[in-house]
Enzyme design. Structure first.
Site, PDB file in Angstrom:
ATOM      1  N   LYS A   1     -26.402  47.482 -35.575  1.00 30.25           N
ATOM      2  CA  LYS A   1     -25.427  48.255 -34.800  1.00 30.25           C
ATOM      3  C   LYS A   1     -26.104  49.048 -33.671  1.00 30.25           C
ATOM      4  O   LYS A   1     -25.462  49.386 -32.689  1.00 30.25           O
ATOM      5  CB  LYS A   1     -24.674  49.237 -35.701  1.00 30.25           C
TER       6      LYS A   1
HETATM    7  C1  LIG Z   1     -22.025  45.826 -39.750  1.00 30.61           C
HETATM    8  C2  LIG Z   1     -22.981  44.970 -40.462  1.00 30.61           C
HETATM    9  C3  LIG Z   1     -22.711  43.617 -40.694  1.00 30.61           C
HETATM   10  C4  LIG Z   1     -21.396  42.968 -40.319  1.00 30.61           C
HETATM   11  O1  LIG Z   1     -21.166  42.974 -38.943  1.00 30.61           O
HETATM   12  P1  LIG Z   1     -19.669  42.758 -38.386  1.00 30.61           P
HETATM   13  O2  LIG Z   1     -19.792  42.910 -36.928  1.00 30.61           O
HETATM   14  O3  LIG Z   1     -18.844  43.817 -39.028  1.00 30.61           O
HETATM   15  O4  LIG Z   1     -19.278  41.405 -38.817  1.00 30.61           O
HETATM   16  C5  LIG Z   1     -23.688  42.845 -41.292  1.00 30.61           C
HETATM   17  N1  LIG Z   1     -24.855  43.385 -41.683  1.00 30.61           N
HETATM   18  C6  LIG Z   1     -25.148  44.690 -41.486  1.00 30.61           C
HETATM   19  C7  LIG Z   1     -26.461  45.217 -41.962  1.00 30.61           C
HETATM   20  C8  LIG Z   1     -24.237  45.516 -40.861  1.00 30.61           C
HETATM   21  O5  LIG Z   1     -24.540  46.804 -40.663  1.00 30.61           O
END
Ligand SMILES: *Cc1c(COP(=O)(O)O)cnc(C)c1O
Length: 494
Positions: free
Chosen positions: A109
């Site tokens: 993120k």
């Molecule tokens: C948010 C997240 C995901 C999933 O991502 P999306 O965009 O919600 O599909 C997968 N792995 C980790 C570690 C995350 O923080």
């Protein structure tokens, strides 16, 4: 570029206004209309991550100037990341691993959220805003901390994060509870991620909340904001050009990506990369035991009538996957159809798409899911065979990719997205390797001694940091709490 609501194509905004607003007024998600416009691969192939980022973000957000975007990018992708490459690609022989967790909170993120506040500020100046952008964020664990870190003390913004009391890992909880910044607040909710997300979405569509508040407007740092998706398209391109630089593929060869998926944001960014010209053959959607998305891609039926399981990969423990709505719109090109599906989902808790849609879906996507046992086994196997330590989310994707490869016999070069540092889930990773240690900092130490991989500074530091936020609310208290918080933001100078 125009951004239209996935539920009503008459609701259109410029890119910078779509950024500011987050969600369209009718509850739909702003989706870019590419109209066959493509990026030119030859112009992009030799660029650094930052240069590539500027080009691609400018393509999608074309009402900010090139200089403005370059400035945003240079503020975001600096030594907050522990590698110059920002998202390094690692060879794991049967596939490549794209490491997206080298940023300030050790989760993927960070790639979008380090850029988002700067994009919002630029959009804010462009549109002569004079209100405080109040960011309400629901998190399954990682978005929360990444958003708190990136918005801390950013002028004209205030951020409030809601996380499910049960479900996020100890480290994730600690990361959020120790956040710095005068404009940040963190609140635990007695419910799961879907409850948090519903609460935030309800706040957006509740006009009464902002009555009498002149100095505040709502915006979003969740992947419902296009400002999250656009920066995520960049690393798909970056991985592709790294494969070219390493002589793994030639220009215009197709490749596959396998993506661990929750809210469908990351993988949708991959679809936008494909639509904007990146030669992607298949996007493989990897689910954990909460396999609503892989069921949907395989059958065309999205059905909420199922159990919710807390898993080792909590950032994917989601049943209502927001960004799927954007894909439905892009595939059908029919906002009223999407609107009817969303209405059906709300009323009947399921919807089904027709065969044409299923075929279109399966043209670009495949989907597999991974059980908790398979996840553990994959962590162990990848460490033993390749000496690479992966976190449970990444393991879900590796396992899904292996299933895809076996079933399809497709040996197209593939990139598996690695979305979190294994240290964020140290106890579970350690347990998968056959050791027992519940205390997260002891588990980190032990993992470090086994693997030699260094512990990210932001995680090691957590142990000494004071807890600032430890309150929780019931789901029913959500709207009152948000109303109170918005009033506080309205009256403060952030
Ligand atoms: C948010 C997240 C995901 C999933 O991502 P999306 O965009 O919600 O599909 C997968 N792995 C980790 C570690 C995350 O923080």
């Amino acid at each position: 570029m125009k951004y239209v609501s996935s539920r009503n194509s008459k609701l259109q905004e410029s890119p910078s206004m779509a950024l500011i607003k987050g969600l369209a007024d009718d509850g739909g998600l702003y989706t870019p209309l590419l109209n066959q416009r493509k990026l030119d691969l030859n112009e992009l192939k030799d660029l650094t991550f930052q240069e590539l980022s500027s080009k691609i973000v400018s393509f999608f957000i074309d009402d900010l100037t090139k200089e403005e975007i370059e400035e945003c990018v240079s503020k975001a992708y600096d030594d907050k990341f522990d590698t110059k490459q920002i998202t390094p690609l690692r060879d794991a022989s049967d596939y490549h691993i794209l490491e997206l967790w080298h940023g300030p909170t050790s989760a993927f993120k960070d790639v979008a959220l380090t850029l988002l506040p700067h994009l919002l500020s630029a959009a804010y100046r462009k549109n002569d805003y004079d209100k405080t952008l109040s960011i309400l964020t629901a998190t399954s664990g990682d978005t929360g901390k990444a958003a708190l870190a990136s918005f801390a003390d950013v002028k004209n913004t205030a951020i409030t994060v809601f996380y499910p009391e049960i479900g996020v890992s100890d480290i994730q909880k600690l990361q959020m509870a120790t956040s710095k910044g005068n404009n940040v607040t963190v609140m635990a909710v007695k419910g799961n991620f879907d409850d948090c997300q519903r609460m935030v979405k309800e706040a957006y569509s509740n006009e009464k909340l902002l009555e009498g508040l002149d100095h505040v407007c709502l915006s979003s740092a969740n992947s419902i904001n296009i400002g999250r998706l656009v920066p995520q398209t960049v690393y798909y391109y970056y991985a592709y050009f790294e494969l070219i630089r390493n002589n793994e593929i030639n220009m215009n060869d197709q490749i596959n990506f396998c993506v661990p998926t929750g809210n469908f944001g990351d993988i949708l960014a991959g679809y936008l990369a494909k639509e904007s010209g990146l030669p992607i053959k298949k996007l493989i959607c990897a689910s954990n035991r909460n396999n609503i998305l892989s069921d949907f891609i395989n059958t065309g039926r999205y059905d909420l009538d199922r159990n919710f399981y807390p898993t080792m990969s909590p950032s994917m423990d989601i049943l209502i996957s927001s960004n799927l709505e954007r894909l439905l719109f892009l595939l059908s090109e029919d906002a009223s159809y999407v609107s009817s599906l969303m209405k059906k989902l709300q009323e009947d808790r399921f919807y089904e798409v027709d065969e044409t849609m299923v075929n279109k879906l399966q043209d670009s996507f495949n989907a597999y899911w991974t059980s908790e046992e398979e996840c553990k086994e994959t962590i162990r196997k990848v460490f033993e065979e390749k000496k690479i330590l992966i976190d449970p989310h990444t393991a879900v994707a590796v396992s899904a990719y292996e299933k895809y490869r076996k079933k399809s016999e497709d040996d197209t070069k593939a990139v598996v997205l690695s979305t979190a540092s294994p240290y964020k889930f140290a106890s579970d990773v350690l347990n998968s390797l056959g050791y027992e240690e519940k205390e997260p900092f002891e588990a980190m130490k032990k993992l470090n001694s086994i693997s030699g991989l260094s512990i990210p500074k932001n995680l090691a530091e957590l142990k000494e940091m004071p807890i600032r936020f430890d309150s929780s609310i019931a789901i029913e208290e959500g709207m009152d709490y948000i109303a109170k918080r918005l009033k506080e933001i309205n009256d403060a100078e952030y």
